[in-house]
Write a protein that holds these residues in place. Structure first.
Motif, PDB file in Angstrom:
ATOM      1  N   VAL A 120       0.832  -1.206   0.000  1.00 38.82           N
ATOM      2  CA  VAL A 120       0.000   0.000   0.000  1.00 38.82           C
ATOM      3  C   VAL A 120       0.864   1.253   0.000  1.00 38.82           C
ATOM      4  O   VAL A 120       0.632   2.194  -0.781  1.00 38.82           O
ATOM      5  CB  VAL A 120      -0.956  -0.008   1.211  1.00 38.82           C
ATOM      6  N   LEU A 121       1.873   1.277   0.868  1.00 39.97           N
ATOM      7  CA  LEU A 121       2.731   2.453   0.936  1.00 39.97           C
ATOM      8  C   LEU A 121       3.563   2.612  -0.335  1.00 39.97           C
ATOM      9  O   LEU A 121       3.780   3.736  -0.807  1.00 39.97           O
ATOM     10  CB  LEU A 121       3.638   2.361   2.159  1.00 39.97           C
ATOM     11  N   LEU A 123       2.626   1.737  -3.294  1.00 42.36           N
ATOM     12  CA  LEU A 123       1.688   2.252  -4.293  1.00 42.36           C
ATOM     13  C   LEU A 123       1.543   3.765  -4.163  1.00 42.36           C
ATOM     14  O   LEU A 123       1.605   4.503  -5.161  1.00 42.36           O
ATOM     15  CB  LEU A 123       0.328   1.573  -4.121  1.00 42.36           C
ATOM     16  N   LEU A 124       1.368   4.240  -2.937  1.00 45.21           N
ATOM     17  CA  LEU A 124       1.209   5.680  -2.715  1.00 45.21           C
ATOM     18  C   LEU A 124       2.472   6.444  -3.100  1.00 45.21           C
ATOM     19  O   LEU A 124       2.404   7.509  -3.719  1.00 45.21           O
ATOM     20  CB  LEU A 124       0.856   5.942  -1.248  1.00 45.21           C
ATOM     21  N   VAL A 125       3.631   5.877  -2.735  1.00 49.60           N
ATOM     22  CA  VAL A 125       4.893   6.518  -3.085  1.00 49.60           C
ATOM     23  C   VAL A 125       5.069   6.566  -4.596  1.00 49.60           C
ATOM     24  O   VAL A 125       5.475   7.588  -5.171  1.00 49.60           O
ATOM     25  CB  VAL A 125       6.073   5.776  -2.431  1.00 49.60           C
ATOM     26  N   LEU A 127       2.776   6.538  -6.962  1.00 51.64           N
ATOM     27  CA  LEU A 127       1.857   7.514  -7.556  1.00 51.64           C
ATOM     28  C   LEU A 127       2.341   8.941  -7.323  1.00 51.64           C
ATOM     29  O   LEU A 127       2.231   9.800  -8.208  1.00 51.64           O
ATOM     30  CB  LEU A 127       0.458   7.327  -6.969  1.00 51.64           C
ATOM     31  N   LYS A 128       2.873   9.190  -6.116  1.00 46.55           N
ATOM     32  CA  LYS A 128       3.395  10.531  -5.823  1.00 46.55           C
ATOM     33  C   LYS A 128       4.576  10.863  -6.738  1.00 46.55           C
ATOM     34  O   LYS A 128       4.679  11.979  -7.270  1.00 46.55           O
ATOM     35  CB  LYS A 128       3.844  10.590  -4.356  1.00 46.55           C
ATOM     36  N   GLY A 132       3.242  13.596  -8.913  1.00 49.88           N
ATOM     37  CA  GLY A 132       3.484  14.758  -8.064  1.00 49.88           C
ATOM     38  C   GLY A 132       4.166  15.880  -8.826  1.00 49.88           C
ATOM     39  O   GLY A 132       4.852  15.662  -9.828  1.00 49.88           O
ATOM     40  N   LEU A 169       9.202   9.896   2.637  1.00 44.98           N
ATOM     41  CA  LEU A 169       8.128  10.536   3.399  1.00 44.98           C
ATOM     42  C   LEU A 169       8.536  11.930   3.855  1.00 44.98           C
ATOM     43  O   LEU A 169       7.737  12.876   3.801  1.00 44.98           O
ATOM     44  CB  LEU A 169       7.756   9.661   4.593  1.00 44.98           C
ATOM     45  N   THR A 172       8.512  14.429   0.989  1.00 44.73           N
ATOM     46  CA  THR A 172       7.144  14.853   0.687  1.00 44.73           C
ATOM     47  C   THR A 172       6.653  15.882   1.699  1.00 44.73           C
ATOM     48  O   THR A 172       6.082  16.919   1.328  1.00 44.73           O
ATOM     49  CB  THR A 172       6.202  13.636   0.698  1.00 44.73           C
ATOM     50  N   LEU A 261       5.568   0.924  -8.240  1.00 46.06           N
ATOM     51  CA  LEU A 261       4.276   0.350  -8.614  1.00 46.06           C
ATOM     52  C   LEU A 261       4.412  -1.145  -8.897  1.00 46.06           C
ATOM     53  O   LEU A 261       3.540  -1.945  -8.517  1.00 46.06           O
ATOM     54  CB  LEU A 261       3.700   1.071  -9.834  1.00 46.06           C
ATOM     55  N   SER A 264       4.821  -2.881  -5.584  1.00 49.67           N
ATOM     56  CA  SER A 264       3.521  -2.928  -4.907  1.00 49.67           C
ATOM     57  C   SER A 264       2.662  -4.059  -5.467  1.00 49.67           C
ATOM     58  O   SER A 264       2.051  -4.828  -4.714  1.00 49.67           O
ATOM     59  CB  SER A 264       2.797  -1.588  -5.075  1.00 49.67           C
TER      60      SER A 264
END
Length: 274
Positions: A120-121, A123-125, A127-128, A132, A169, A172, A261, A264
């Protein structure tokens, strides 16, 4: 794993991962764990290590590698005067507190649960990194003491569960708060020090006497893998630091985002299949 060819391939894979991790440590201010954890997971699988401890061992070993990498990266960035020492001082208690909380979770979470957290993390990273923009802002400057303390706890907690140095993190957090990317990268190297040292101790404690661990392991840290990778990361990290102050990193961000990705998806499939 008993064949000589398999051992050679393992050493090559680990050394290659160490080179990439060291470059990323200097370039993005990250400890390289986002690369190391999935590589360790695959290599430990080839070694026949029990699935019940394979992910925990990957995370713990990654944190051990991050210790010297982050220390050297931080020293290089600080020598350039790029580190926000005020922010780092506000993290001194908060980040290790988040690490301690994560260690308590680490001791009880299942392998599947830990892989799901990473997926999950990641995936978020990813996408960012892909979507971003440097122009994104939540504030014109960093929040006050309470906000920084809360951010430090969150960064320490999530980074430890992923086996990363917190650079992604913290980068960001700082850039969304109006700080320049080069300062965020430099400061994140120091965050990696605050995460990795207590993180290693937590991984050793959490995995003490756990069944199914390979030879030369102390808790969830395998010292053979650490010994292979650390010299490579130490040699390469300063190259990443120099590149961080010269290069346009957008293409690297896109490549790293796609990698995250894929990682993930790999872990998500393993969770669903398990």
């Amino acid at each position: 794993m008993t064949g000589f060819a398999d051992i050679v391939l393992m050493i090559i894979a680990l050394a290659g991962a160490g080179a990439v991790a060291g470059l990323l440590a200097g370039l993005f201010g990250i400890g390289g764990g986002a690369i190391l954890v999935p590589v360790f997971f695959q290599v430990f699988g080839l070694m026949g290590i029990d699935d019940a401890v394979r992910m925990h061992l990957s995370v713990g070993t990654s944190l051990a590698v991050i210790v010297p990498t982050s220390l050297r990266s931080f020293a290089s960035h600080r020598a350039r005067g790029a580190v926000d020492m005020d922010l780092l001082r506000s993290y001194v208690i908060a980040v290790p507190a988040g690490v301690v909380i994560a260690a308590l979770v680490f001791a009880s979470i299942s392998s599947g649960g830990l892989r799901l957290v990473f997926a999950v993390l990641a995936l978020l990273v990813g996408l960012k990194l892909l979507f971003g923009r440097d122009s994104w802002r939540l504030a014109d400057d960093l929040p006050g003491r309470a906000g920084r303390f809360s951010a430090g706890i969150g960064i320490g907690f999530l980074s430890t569960l992923m086996g990363i140095g917190g650079g992604i993190l913290n980068n960001t957090f700082m850039t969304l708060s109006g700080r320049p990317i080069h300062q965020a990268v430099a400061t994140s190297a120091g965050v990696g020090v605050l995460i990795s040292i207590p993180g290693v101790l937590g991984a050793i404690w959490a995995g003490w006497a756990a069944p199914g661990l390979p030879v030369m392991s102390t808790g969830y840290v395998n010292w053979i893998a650490v010994a292979i990778i650390i010299p490579v990361t130490l040699a390469v990290a300063p190259l990443g630091v120099r590149a961080a102050h010269r290069l346009d990193k957008r293409q690297l961000e896109l490549g790293f985002g796609l990698f995250m990705l894929l990682v993930s998806a790999r872990f998500m499939v393993s969770v669903l299949a398990g």
